[in-house]
Design a protein around this motif. Sequence first.
Motif, PDB file in Angstrom:
ATOM      1  N   UNK A  69       0.737  -9.704  -2.797  1.00 49.01           N
ATOM      2  CA  UNK A  69       1.031  -8.288  -2.609  1.00 49.01           C
ATOM      3  C   UNK A  69      -0.120  -7.361  -2.967  1.00 49.01           C
ATOM      4  N   UNK A  70      -1.177  -7.893  -3.584  1.00 52.04           N
ATOM      5  CA  UNK A  70      -2.319  -7.038  -3.910  1.00 52.04           C
ATOM      6  C   UNK A  70      -3.166  -6.795  -2.669  1.00 52.04           C
ATOM      7  N   UNK A  71      -3.756  -5.610  -2.591  1.00 50.89           N
ATOM      8  CA  UNK A  71      -4.598  -5.268  -1.440  1.00 50.89           C
ATOM      9  C   UNK A  71      -5.990  -5.852  -1.654  1.00 50.89           C
ATOM     10  N   UNK A  72      -6.082  -7.177  -1.559  1.00 51.17           N
ATOM     11  CA  UNK A  72      -7.347  -7.870  -1.806  1.00 51.17           C
ATOM     12  C   UNK A  72      -8.142  -8.146  -0.531  1.00 51.17           C
ATOM     13  N   UNK A 115       4.224   8.340   6.941  1.00 51.27           N
ATOM     14  CA  UNK A 115       3.356   9.193   6.126  1.00 51.27           C
ATOM     15  C   UNK A 115       1.935   9.237   6.675  1.00 51.27           C
ATOM     16  N   UNK A 116       1.197  10.329   6.420  1.00 50.53           N
ATOM     17  CA  UNK A 116      -0.154  10.477   6.978  1.00 50.53           C
ATOM     18  C   UNK A 116      -1.079   9.314   6.660  1.00 50.53           C
ATOM     19  N   UNK A 117      -0.969   8.763   5.438  1.00 54.59           N
ATOM     20  CA  UNK A 117      -1.907   7.697   5.063  1.00 54.59           C
ATOM     21  C   UNK A 117      -1.712   6.438   5.905  1.00 54.59           C
ATOM     22  N   UNK A 118      -0.527   6.238   6.448  1.00 55.41           N
ATOM     23  CA  UNK A 118      -0.282   5.079   7.308  1.00 55.41           C
ATOM     24  C   UNK A 118      -1.085   5.206   8.599  1.00 55.41           C
ATOM     25  N   UNK A 119      -1.148   6.417   9.152  1.00 57.45           N
ATOM     26  CA  UNK A 119      -1.949   6.652  10.354  1.00 57.45           C
ATOM     27  C   UNK A 119      -3.442   6.588  10.043  1.00 57.45           C
ATOM     28  N   UNK A 120      -3.827   7.125   8.876  1.00 61.20           N
ATOM     29  CA  UNK A 120      -5.242   7.114   8.488  1.00 61.20           C
ATOM     30  C   UNK A 120      -5.752   5.678   8.387  1.00 61.20           C
ATOM     31  N   UNK A 121      -4.911   4.774   7.842  1.00 65.42           N
ATOM     32  CA  UNK A 121      -5.312   3.365   7.745  1.00 65.42           C
ATOM     33  C   UNK A 121      -5.381   2.691   9.109  1.00 65.42           C
ATOM     34  N   UNK A 122      -4.773   3.302  10.103  1.00 65.64           N
ATOM     35  CA  UNK A 122      -4.752   2.680  11.430  1.00 65.64           C
ATOM     36  C   UNK A 122      -3.716   1.594  11.543  1.00 65.64           C
ATOM     37  N   UNK A 123      -2.614   1.716  10.794  1.00 66.67           N
ATOM     38  CA  UNK A 123      -1.564   0.701  10.825  1.00 66.67           C
ATOM     39  C   UNK A 123      -1.013   0.577  12.240  1.00 66.67           C
ATOM     40  N   UNK A 174       0.819  -1.199   0.000  1.00 64.42           N
ATOM     41  CA  UNK A 174       0.000   0.000   0.000  1.00 64.42           C
ATOM     42  C   UNK A 174       0.857   1.255   0.000  1.00 64.42           C
ATOM     43  N   UNK A 175       0.229   2.377  -0.268  1.00 66.20           N
ATOM     44  CA  UNK A 175       0.925   3.651  -0.253  1.00 66.20           C
ATOM     45  C   UNK A 175       1.481   3.917   1.140  1.00 66.20           C
ATOM     46  N   UNK A 176       2.703   4.396   1.199  1.00 67.27           N
ATOM     47  CA  UNK A 176       3.341   4.692   2.476  1.00 67.27           C
ATOM     48  C   UNK A 176       4.167   3.555   3.027  1.00 67.27           C
ATOM     49  N   UNK A 177       4.103   2.377   2.409  1.00 62.16           N
ATOM     50  CA  UNK A 177       4.918   1.236   2.839  1.00 62.16           C
ATOM     51  C   UNK A 177       6.343   1.434   2.336  1.00 62.16           C
ATOM     52  N   UNK A 178       7.319   1.307   3.225  1.00 62.12           N
ATOM     53  CA  UNK A 178       8.724   1.445   2.826  1.00 62.12           C
ATOM     54  C   UNK A 178       9.249   0.075   2.426  1.00 62.12           C
TER      55      UNK A 178
END
Length: 339
Positions: free
Chosen positions: A99-102, A185-193, A69-73
């Motif tokens: 690796x797909x976000x299924x 990145x912000x999207x990592x927090x938004x996803x609740x990782x 996903x976006x924000x993954x290093x």
Amino acid sequence: MVKITDVARHANVSPSTVSYALSGKRPISPETRRRIEASIRELGYRPHAGARSLASSRSRVIGLVLPLRKGVHVPVVMQFVTSVLTAAREDDHDVLLLTQDEGEEGITRVAQSAMADAFIVMDVEMDDRRLPLLRALERPSVLIGFPSDPAGLTCVDLDFAGAGAACAEHLASLGHRTVALVGSPPEVYVRGTGFARRVAAGFTAAADRLGLRSSVHPCQQTPSAAQALAERLLHEQPGLSGIVVHNEPITQPLISAFQAMGLRVPEDLSVAAICPDETAEQAPVPITSVAIPSAEIGTRAVELLLAKLAGRIDVPETTQLSARLTRRATTAPPPTAAD
């Protein structure tokens, strides 16, 4: 090519006994099993994967669920993947990388096709939508990461809350009173990782307990974002003297940005990071850090999964590796404490 009959002759047993030892279909005495295993090692026998799969009704494949996903290093993530691959191959298992976000669909598809015997799941969110399926799935699973409710699951990871706390405690012990966490990145927090949320929670709780002024700042993984954040932090928090970075791609760009604005590290600004040891050790100025033990975590995940596949009932539900901070050259007392 060594055949099963060669192993049988060497171990002084029948070929069917060797087959039973490999498939587990019938009980074999410990002494006989030891002789067969010794013969296999000495002769270098490799069971045919297809035949072994049919005999055991298993594919000897582990599904590694890693949505990119976006924000993954990716470089850090690949360290985990490599450790899982290595540990799996040592037990003669292959790894199928998803690796797909299924979400649930991908896991269900692989489980129903019998392509994998079990799953290791990464990039775990606090309220992960895959969890009800994993709890109900007949195939075993292990999570690298912790959701908010790990009940009924098997989870392993670094104690990321402890990592955030260790960094805050280290800076406080040196005399720093105003500190900041530069996070994912912000999207990592938004996803609740899970790992990102836990670092922030651990850092903030420790800072509050120790009476520090603290703040948390998500940041994109680009040098320009690091530069802009460094400028903003110095403008908004002139008393800032300690930084914790949990965002590996911008660790060095952030340090360089502060240095370009005239701050010396660590004389004027202390920097600690949560990152792999090699990143901290190989920096131009070695960075004080809490290590992310990807090799140990990946290996432990495979061990837990294989134990579940073997039917063991003593597999722990939660395994957290303790945070270990190593002081290097980027942290020191703040200027007022050093003078």
